[in-house]
Motif scaffolding. Structure first.
Motif, PDB file in Angstrom:
ATOM      1  N   GLY A   1      48.516  48.126  41.702  1.00  0.00           N
ATOM      2  CA  GLY A   1      48.638  49.528  42.078  1.00  0.00           C
ATOM      3  C   GLY A   1      49.052  50.450  40.951  1.00  0.00           C
ATOM      4  N   GLU A   2      48.689  50.091  39.722  1.00  0.00           N
ATOM      5  CA  GLU A   2      49.033  50.947  38.589  1.00  0.00           C
ATOM      6  C   GLU A   2      48.199  52.224  38.623  1.00  0.00           C
ATOM      7  OE1 GLU A   2      50.398  47.476  35.437  1.00  0.00           O
ATOM      8  OE2 GLU A   2      48.289  48.011  35.579  1.00  0.00           O
ATOM      9  N   ALA A   3      48.720  53.271  38.035  1.00  0.00           N
ATOM     10  CA  ALA A   3      48.094  54.594  38.117  1.00  0.00           C
ATOM     11  C   ALA A   3      46.669  54.594  37.568  1.00  0.00           C
ATOM     12  CB  ALA A   3      48.950  55.614  37.358  1.00  0.00           C
ATOM     13  N   GLU A   4      46.392  53.743  36.609  1.00  0.00           N
ATOM     14  CA  GLU A   4      45.080  53.745  35.973  1.00  0.00           C
ATOM     15  C   GLU A   4      43.998  53.067  36.823  1.00  0.00           C
ATOM     16  OE1 GLU A   4      48.298  53.906  32.922  1.00  0.00           O
ATOM     17  OE2 GLU A   4      47.846  52.660  34.661  1.00  0.00           O
ATOM     18  N   ASP A   5      44.394  52.387  37.877  1.00  0.00           N
ATOM     19  CA  ASP A   5      43.416  51.687  38.710  1.00  0.00           C
ATOM     20  C   ASP A   5      42.493  52.669  39.418  1.00  0.00           C
ATOM     21  OD1 ASP A   5      43.804  48.946  38.319  1.00  0.00           O
ATOM     22  OD2 ASP A   5      45.553  48.923  39.623  1.00  0.00           O
ATOM     23  N   ASN A   6      41.259  52.237  39.596  1.00  0.00           N
ATOM     24  CA  ASN A   6      40.264  53.038  40.295  1.00  0.00           C
ATOM     25  C   ASN A   6      39.756  52.220  41.474  1.00  0.00           C
ATOM     26  OD1 ASN A   6      37.634  54.103  41.073  1.00  0.00           O
ATOM     27  ND2 ASN A   6      37.746  55.369  39.228  1.00  0.00           N
ATOM     28  N   ALA A   7      40.018  52.682  42.687  1.00  0.00           N
ATOM     29  CA  ALA A   7      39.653  51.919  43.887  1.00  0.00           C
ATOM     30  C   ALA A   7      38.150  51.690  43.970  1.00  0.00           C
ATOM     31  CB  ALA A   7      40.148  52.639  45.136  1.00  0.00           C
ATOM     32  N   ASP A   8      37.356  52.657  43.527  1.00  0.00           N
ATOM     33  CA  ASP A   8      35.896  52.499  43.570  1.00  0.00           C
ATOM     34  C   ASP A   8      35.445  51.369  42.655  1.00  0.00           C
ATOM     35  OD1 ASP A   8      35.562  54.566  45.390  1.00  0.00           O
ATOM     36  OD2 ASP A   8      35.319  56.086  43.829  1.00  0.00           O
ATOM     37  N   TRP A   9      36.063  51.269  41.469  1.00  0.00           N
ATOM     38  CA  TRP A   9      35.723  50.195  40.543  1.00  0.00           C
ATOM     39  C   TRP A   9      36.039  48.831  41.167  1.00  0.00           C
ATOM     40  CZ3 TRP A   9      37.341  51.418  34.796  1.00  0.00           C
ATOM     41  CH2 TRP A   9      36.814  52.658  34.417  1.00  0.00           C
ATOM     42  N   LEU A  10      37.248  48.735  41.705  1.00  0.00           N
ATOM     43  CA  LEU A  10      37.695  47.466  42.270  1.00  0.00           C
ATOM     44  C   LEU A  10      36.821  47.063  43.452  1.00  0.00           C
ATOM     45  CD1 LEU A  10      41.547  48.113  42.149  1.00  0.00           C
ATOM     46  CD2 LEU A  10      40.205  46.700  40.587  1.00  0.00           C
ATOM     47  N   ALA A  11      36.469  48.041  44.284  1.00  0.00           N
ATOM     48  CA  ALA A  11      35.613  47.758  45.434  1.00  0.00           C
ATOM     49  C   ALA A  11      34.259  47.227  44.981  1.00  0.00           C
ATOM     50  CB  ALA A  11      35.436  49.019  46.274  1.00  0.00           C
ATOM     51  N   MET A  12      33.703  47.844  43.957  1.00  0.00           N
ATOM     52  CA  MET A  12      32.382  47.414  43.488  1.00  0.00           C
ATOM     53  C   MET A  12      32.446  46.040  42.841  1.00  0.00           C
ATOM     54  SD  MET A  12      29.422  48.629  43.965  1.00  0.00           S
ATOM     55  CE  MET A  12      29.678  50.391  44.187  1.00  0.00           C
ATOM     56  N   ASP A  13      33.551  45.721  42.195  1.00  0.00           N
ATOM     57  CA  ASP A  13      33.715  44.375  41.628  1.00  0.00           C
ATOM     58  C   ASP A  13      33.697  43.328  42.734  1.00  0.00           C
ATOM     59  OD1 ASP A  13      33.919  45.661  39.230  1.00  0.00           O
ATOM     60  OD2 ASP A  13      36.025  45.183  38.874  1.00  0.00           O
ATOM     61  N   LEU A  14      34.338  43.625  43.845  1.00  0.00           N
ATOM     62  CA  LEU A  14      34.344  42.706  44.981  1.00  0.00           C
ATOM     63  C   LEU A  14      32.948  42.594  45.589  1.00  0.00           C
ATOM     64  CD1 LEU A  14      37.667  44.005  46.528  1.00  0.00           C
ATOM     65  CD2 LEU A  14      37.339  41.711  45.591  1.00  0.00           C
ATOM     66  N   LEU A  15      32.264  43.716  45.695  1.00  0.00           N
ATOM     67  CA  LEU A  15      30.926  43.726  46.284  1.00  0.00           C
ATOM     68  C   LEU A  15      29.898  43.052  45.379  1.00  0.00           C
ATOM     69  CD1 LEU A  15      31.041  47.308  47.787  1.00  0.00           C
ATOM     70  CD2 LEU A  15      30.761  45.184  49.084  1.00  0.00           C
ATOM     71  N   SER A  16      30.180  43.008  44.071  1.00  0.00           N
ATOM     72  CA  SER A  16      29.230  42.372  43.156  1.00  0.00           C
ATOM     73  C   SER A  16      29.102  40.883  43.445  1.00  0.00           C
ATOM     74  CB  SER A  16      29.645  42.599  41.697  1.00  0.00           C
ATOM     75  OG  SER A  16      30.811  41.853  41.373  1.00  0.00           O
TER      76      SER A  16
END
Length: 433
Positions: A245-260
């Protein structure tokens, strides 16, 4: 997509159920595969052709219709769009460069008695690489399997790839040409594995089979192990993404990594682990949003429902415990300082460090191999590498003087094991016979 909370009383049981997956233990599957292997062993080309016509609806009328020439591979490469050709070349160069660093030289030394001891490293004579076809085509799998074999010094690399209805992806053929594969057969499934393991009138027997495939391929590889070597029994693809949950995290990036990973297969596994409840909710929402734009949303959605999970842990230590329990094929560390976790991560096929290192880069062009241990086997297995295409022989060369003290030791131990011939054989060298 289910949510697991580490402080819940039944968390351990929930995690066990999430990770439970049997790849090749279905009795009907194993019986079918055994029958296919039996047909290929006893009928050779005839069985391979008939099974390929049956399962792949291939229009081939003879085995020669299932053979691709080097000229066909080159033509596929030459006809690629220049941008695709350049991308393929970049990926191949990086993969080859990485694997060249895995070379293991032969070595020897002389002990205090004057005896020479060592290890001789020799490439395998021939390998068969299985490249998936059908619903998806993977030129990256060609590079990841063939190039380490080439670097290892394997003399003959044979590729099999299914061609449903006779259709092939030109990029797969281009990758085979670029990787130096000279013999390609358009067959797949258990019959391809059996043909490589036992040989037919047209398809030569190999020493080892590598590469991923469906459950029939996995079951066939397990069945022929011992007749030939195999790399691993590969299960569905999987990823575990860890963040705090660090400030630099991007939820869209993380979601797409999971979907990949989820878009690979309905039984692929995507797991998100975080210490932040707010981040867990943000990633969950981002996944829902991203599913509305993905062409393979139906596959990804079913994958997430079947085997995906969002896991909330109370702290980093518990996060590490979950990571090591899962032993993921792919592990992403979305952190400012991912190096801080490395010493405590014991089980993972590949570790992607930092926000700018998505697993997708590793799939194609980072350099390290994307053929990785799945289904928790990272506890005892490693990525495919040059070492998988080599074998080792021990070297033992005793001098007359150096042999005597060792022969005395062998004599004593052989007698303790009640092996008289062993003891006498050693005794002749020690001079005590």
């Amino acid at each position: 997509m289910r949510t697991l909370i580490s402080t819940d009383a039944n968390f351990d049981q929930q995690l066990t159920e999430l990770l439970a997956f049997e790849t090749v233990n279905d009795k009907q599957l194993l019986a079918t595969v055994d029958d296919i292997i039996h047909q290929v062993r006893h009928q050779g080309d005839e069985a391979v052709l008939a099974l390929t016509q049956k399962f792949d609806a291939h229009p081939a009328q003879s085995m020669q219709d299932l053979v691709l020439s080097t000229e066909q591979l080159k033509q596929a490469y030459d006809e690629l769009d220049i941008k695709v050709q350049e991308a393929l070349n970049t990926a191949a160069a990086r993969i080859e460069s990485f694997h060249e660093r895995q070379q293991q030289p032969s070595w020897d030394y002389t002990d205090e008695l004057g005896n020479r001891l060592g290890q001789k490293v020799t490439p395998l004579d021939s390998v068969g690489i299985y490249v998936p076809g059908g619903l998806a085509s993977y030129p990256s799998s060609v590079l990841m399997n063939a190039l380490p074999a080439k670097v290892a010094g394997v003399k003959e690399i044979i590729m099999v790839v299914p061609a449903p209805k006779g259709e092939l992806n030109p990029l797969v053929l281009a990758a085979a040409y670029l990787a130096g594969v000279e013999r390609v057969f358009t067959i797949g499934g258990a019959q391809a594995v059996a043909a490589l393991a036992y040989g037919t009138q047209t398809i030569p027997q190999v020493d080892k089979i590598t590469g991923p495939g469906n459950k029939y391929v996995a079951a066939a590889k397990r069945a022929v192990f011992g007749q030939v070597g195999i790399d691993m029994i590969a299960g569905p693809s999987e990823v575990l993404v860890y963040a705090e949950g660090e400030a630099e995290d991007n939820a869209d990036w993380l979601a797409m990594d999971l979907l990949s990973q989820a878009e690979h297969d309905t039984v692929a596994q995507s797991i998100f682990v975080t210490t932040s409840e707010a981040q867990l909710k943000a990633v969950d929402a981002a996944i829902s949003k991203a599913l509305s734009i993905l062409p393979k949303a139906d596959i990804a959605r079913e994958s997430l429902q079947n085997r995906g999970a969002l896991i909330l842990v109370k702290d980093r230590q518990q996060g590490l415990e979950v990571i090591n329990r899962v032993a993921p094929e792919h592990l992403e560390l979305s952190l400012n300082n991912p190096e801080a976790l490395i010493d405590d991560i014991r089980h993972a096929g590949a570790i992607f460090m930092g926000r700018h290192t998505p697993e997708a880069i590793g799939d194609y062009c980072a350099g390290p191999n994307h053929v990785l241990p799945t289904s928790g086997t990272a506890r005892f297995s490693s990525p495919l590498g040059v070492y998988d295409f080599q074998k080792k022989s021990s070297l033992i060369y005793c001098t007359q003087a150096g042999s005597k003290p060792l022969a005395k030791v062998a004599d004593i131990l052989a007698m303790e094991e009640n092996l008289e011939a062993h003891a006498r054989s050693a005794r002749y060298r020690s001079g005590d016979a």
